[in-house]
Design a protein around this motif. Structure first.
Motif, PDB file in Angstrom:
ATOM      1  N   ALA A  66     -61.904 -11.271 -35.117  1.00  0.00           N
ATOM      2  CA  ALA A  66     -61.725 -13.036 -35.768  1.00  0.00           C
ATOM      3  C   ALA A  66     -63.193 -13.188 -35.017  1.00  0.00           C
ATOM      4  O   ALA A  66     -62.990 -14.661 -35.820  1.00  0.00           O
ATOM      5  CB  ALA A  66     -60.640 -13.475 -34.880  1.00  0.00           C
ATOM      6  N   GLU A  67     -64.048 -12.734 -34.760  1.00  0.00           N
ATOM      7  CA  GLU A  67     -65.811 -13.082 -34.225  1.00  0.00           C
ATOM      8  C   GLU A  67     -66.258 -12.942 -35.255  1.00  0.00           C
ATOM      9  O   GLU A  67     -67.495 -12.409 -35.875  1.00  0.00           O
ATOM     10  CB  GLU A  67     -65.510 -12.275 -33.687  1.00  0.00           C
ATOM     11  CG  GLU A  67     -64.785 -11.533 -32.427  1.00  0.00           C
ATOM     12  CD  GLU A  67     -64.188 -11.145 -32.411  1.00  0.00           C
ATOM     13  OE1 GLU A  67     -63.958 -10.022 -33.524  1.00  0.00           O
ATOM     14  OE2 GLU A  67     -63.742 -10.381 -31.488  1.00  0.00           O
ATOM     15  N   TYR A  88     -60.931 -20.098 -31.188  1.00  0.00           N
ATOM     16  CA  TYR A  88     -60.715 -20.526 -32.810  1.00  0.00           C
ATOM     17  C   TYR A  88     -59.667 -21.047 -33.830  1.00  0.00           C
ATOM     18  O   TYR A  88     -59.016 -20.956 -34.565  1.00  0.00           O
ATOM     19  CB  TYR A  88     -60.741 -18.647 -33.313  1.00  0.00           C
ATOM     20  CG  TYR A  88     -62.215 -18.275 -33.881  1.00  0.00           C
ATOM     21  CD1 TYR A  88     -62.917 -17.951 -34.647  1.00  0.00           C
ATOM     22  CD2 TYR A  88     -61.923 -16.766 -32.567  1.00  0.00           C
ATOM     23  CE1 TYR A  88     -64.056 -17.689 -33.661  1.00  0.00           C
ATOM     24  CE2 TYR A  88     -63.664 -16.448 -32.630  1.00  0.00           C
ATOM     25  CZ  TYR A  88     -64.064 -16.802 -32.918  1.00  0.00           C
ATOM     26  OH  TYR A  88     -65.617 -15.594 -32.947  1.00  0.00           O
ATOM     27  N   ARG A 106     -64.040 -19.625 -42.809  1.00  0.00           N
ATOM     28  CA  ARG A 106     -62.858 -19.664 -42.664  1.00  0.00           C
ATOM     29  C   ARG A 106     -62.223 -20.303 -43.911  1.00  0.00           C
ATOM     30  O   ARG A 106     -60.743 -20.796 -44.090  1.00  0.00           O
ATOM     31  CB  ARG A 106     -62.822 -20.616 -41.429  1.00  0.00           C
ATOM     32  CG  ARG A 106     -62.845 -19.567 -40.578  1.00  0.00           C
ATOM     33  CD  ARG A 106     -62.408 -18.246 -40.179  1.00  0.00           C
ATOM     34  NE  ARG A 106     -60.583 -18.266 -39.221  1.00  0.00           N
ATOM     35  CZ  ARG A 106     -60.944 -17.796 -38.228  1.00  0.00           C
ATOM     36  NH1 ARG A 106     -61.818 -17.203 -37.610  1.00  0.00           N
ATOM     37  NH2 ARG A 106     -60.024 -17.501 -37.665  1.00  0.00           N
ATOM     38  N   GLU A 127     -60.004 -24.077 -36.546  1.00  0.00           N
ATOM     39  CA  GLU A 127     -61.951 -23.627 -37.188  1.00  0.00           C
ATOM     40  C   GLU A 127     -62.048 -24.001 -38.602  1.00  0.00           C
ATOM     41  O   GLU A 127     -62.865 -24.264 -38.998  1.00  0.00           O
ATOM     42  CB  GLU A 127     -61.069 -21.636 -37.294  1.00  0.00           C
ATOM     43  CG  GLU A 127     -62.604 -21.347 -37.664  1.00  0.00           C
ATOM     44  CD  GLU A 127     -63.325 -21.377 -36.215  1.00  0.00           C
ATOM     45  OE1 GLU A 127     -65.163 -21.287 -36.485  1.00  0.00           O
ATOM     46  OE2 GLU A 127     -63.347 -21.785 -35.195  1.00  0.00           O
ATOM     47  N   GLY A 185     -66.870 -21.206 -32.266  1.00  0.00           N
ATOM     48  CA  GLY A 185     -65.138 -21.137 -32.545  1.00  0.00           C
ATOM     49  C   GLY A 185     -64.568 -20.287 -32.105  1.00  0.00           C
ATOM     50  O   GLY A 185     -63.728 -20.388 -30.690  1.00  0.00           O
TER      51      GLY A 185
END
Length: 445
Positions: free
Chosen positions: A30-31, A41, A56, A44, A36
């Motif tokens: 997810a990074e 996040y 995103r 986002e 975020g």
């Protein structure tokens, strides 16, 4: 080692490609930015506080009236331990082999870069370089469960040009192209199951605990697309809907193996260790990176307070099987998978403390797509809860710096994997947490 043991070990080695890090579901990351991360996040795709939003939601590029750049990295420090249990672990201990491993998930630094260029009042374009998937784990070379342990690495890079169009004051649309490079390496060693194990007594013979017998290394480029929508009720309330397609990869490279066998003149004359034979040939591994959809919202409830939330869905059910082939199209193995679609829910808040300092925090629940019967020690994926904090400091009207921290809380689980010995699986207890630290620079021209 029997052919049956080798085949099961090859399947276990490839299974590691489909297992996860402690910091995200399965091998998903997810990074994509540090801003975020501070709010878990949440929201986002709808916030648009710097150029990293294009990772995103490309439609959110219409929020910018000046060129913007964001770049940084997130340091990931997983803390995952695995302890062997059962008859095979007892046999491993009796033969002086490690049965417990600490900190098996390797530390990693995940960099990212984004640039947004407004073209006029309606059109904007941008480019991002980041990753959505990756993993890295390693065990001792002489681990008692070497056929399912060893080391595993998957690295990906997503190059993502985008374009956005503001249809009216309420609706913006965006789309992008994804070129994904992936590089993977799997290494496995023989262990306690390489011998003739008597589960009742824990005895073992013919162990070759440090013999590397499986290595598969390959890389490939895959291609996909992404779209996004930004709906603005007004400047204080926004919603986003985004979709990123799956990307199919065929990781082509080399497969090699060293198989214990009776010594012969050929192996001795070739300078190989007595009792081994080497195989090296072209091979490939099919891998699908699943599609991702996300809905997110942003609400400025007070001049100095904003709330945000998000719901992400990942289509892991398309990950139906893992198949490795030789260069004639023959199958080394085919392993059905039992992955399920997964969800990630997040919520967060942002507080504008003063003109220079912005504070944020977040909470998220990350659902694992890996059912209990599909878990692997490379790594056993689990549900996790994110606790995050972050801050932005504005050095001047153009330049700002972000810093963020996240603690991911994962539970302990039981893992059972086929050892190739009837009614005697490998058994493990695994659990761990992860710590994430992010930094980011933002500049508007």
């Amino acid at each position: 080692m029997s052919k049956q043991i080798l085949k099961l070990s090859l399947v276990a080695a490839a299974m590691a490609m489909a297992t996860g890090q402690a910091h995200s579901a399965a091998f998903q990351l997810a990074e994509q930015n540090a801003t975020g991360l501070g709010r878990a996040y949440a929201g986002e795709g709808a916030i648009g506080d710097n150029a990293s939003v294009l990772g995103r939601n490309p439609a959110a590029m219409t929020l910018f009236d000046r060129p913007a750049l964001s770049a940084g990295a997130i340091y990931i420090n997983p803390d995952v331990d695995v302890e062997g249990k059962g008859a095979l672990a007892t046999a491993g201990q009796a033969n002086g082999l490690p049965t417990s491993s600490q900190d098996i998930a390797d530390d990693a630094v995940v960099p990212f870069f984004y640039y947004v260029q407004p073209l006029n009042e309606q059109w904007a374009m941008g480019f991002g370089a980041f990753t959505n998937y990756g993993l890295s784990t390693s065990y001792q070379n002489n681990h008692y469960a070497g056929s399912v342990a060893g080391s595993t690495s998957l690295k990906t890079l997503n190059l993502n040009p985008n374009i956005a169009f503001k249809a009216n004051q309420h609706l913006s649309l965006g789309a992008g192209f994804n070129a994904v490079y992936a590089d993977a390496e799997l290494i496995r060693h023989s262990g306690i199951a390489a011998g003739n194990v008597n589960a009742a007594t824990g005895g073992a013979t013919s162990l070759v605990p440090t013999s590397e017998f499986v290595r598969l290394k390959g890389d490939d480029w895959g291609y996909g697309w992404n779209i996004g929508l930004l709906l603005e009720a007004d400047e204080y309330n926004r919603w986003a809907l985004t979709y990123r397609s799956k990307v199919d990869l065929t990781l082509e490279g080399e497969y090699s193996s060293a198989l214990p066998q009776q010594p012969n003149n050929a192996s001795i004359s070739a300078g190989l260790p007595v009792g081994t034979s080497s195989i090296s040939k072209p091979g490939s591994l099919d891998l699908s990176l699943p599609a991702i959809a996300e809905i997110s919202g942003f609400h400025q409830v007070q001049p100095d307070w904003a709330l945000h939330y998000g719901l992400m869905w990942t289509e892991w059910s398309t990950f139906e099987e893992l198949r490795a082939l030789d260069n004639q199209g023959g199958s080394y193995f085919a392993k059905p998978e039992g992955f399920e679609n997964s969800w990630r829910m997040s919520m967060g808040a942002t507080h504008q403390l003063n003109d220079q300092l912005t504070l944020r925090g977040g909470l998220a629940y990350d659902k694992s797509p890996v059912p209990e019967n599909a878990r692997s020690i490379s790594i056993p994926d689990v549900d996790r809860i994110w606790y995050t904090v972050g801050a932005t400091y504005a050095l001047n009207e153009n330049l700002s710096m972000d810093a963020s921290f996240a603690f991911l809380d994962g539970k302990k689980v039981t893992v059972r994997e086929d050892s190739g010995i009837p009614n005697t699986p490998y058994e493990f207890i695994s659990g761990g947490d992860a710590y994430l630290f992010g930094v980011q620079m933002n500049y508007t021209f």
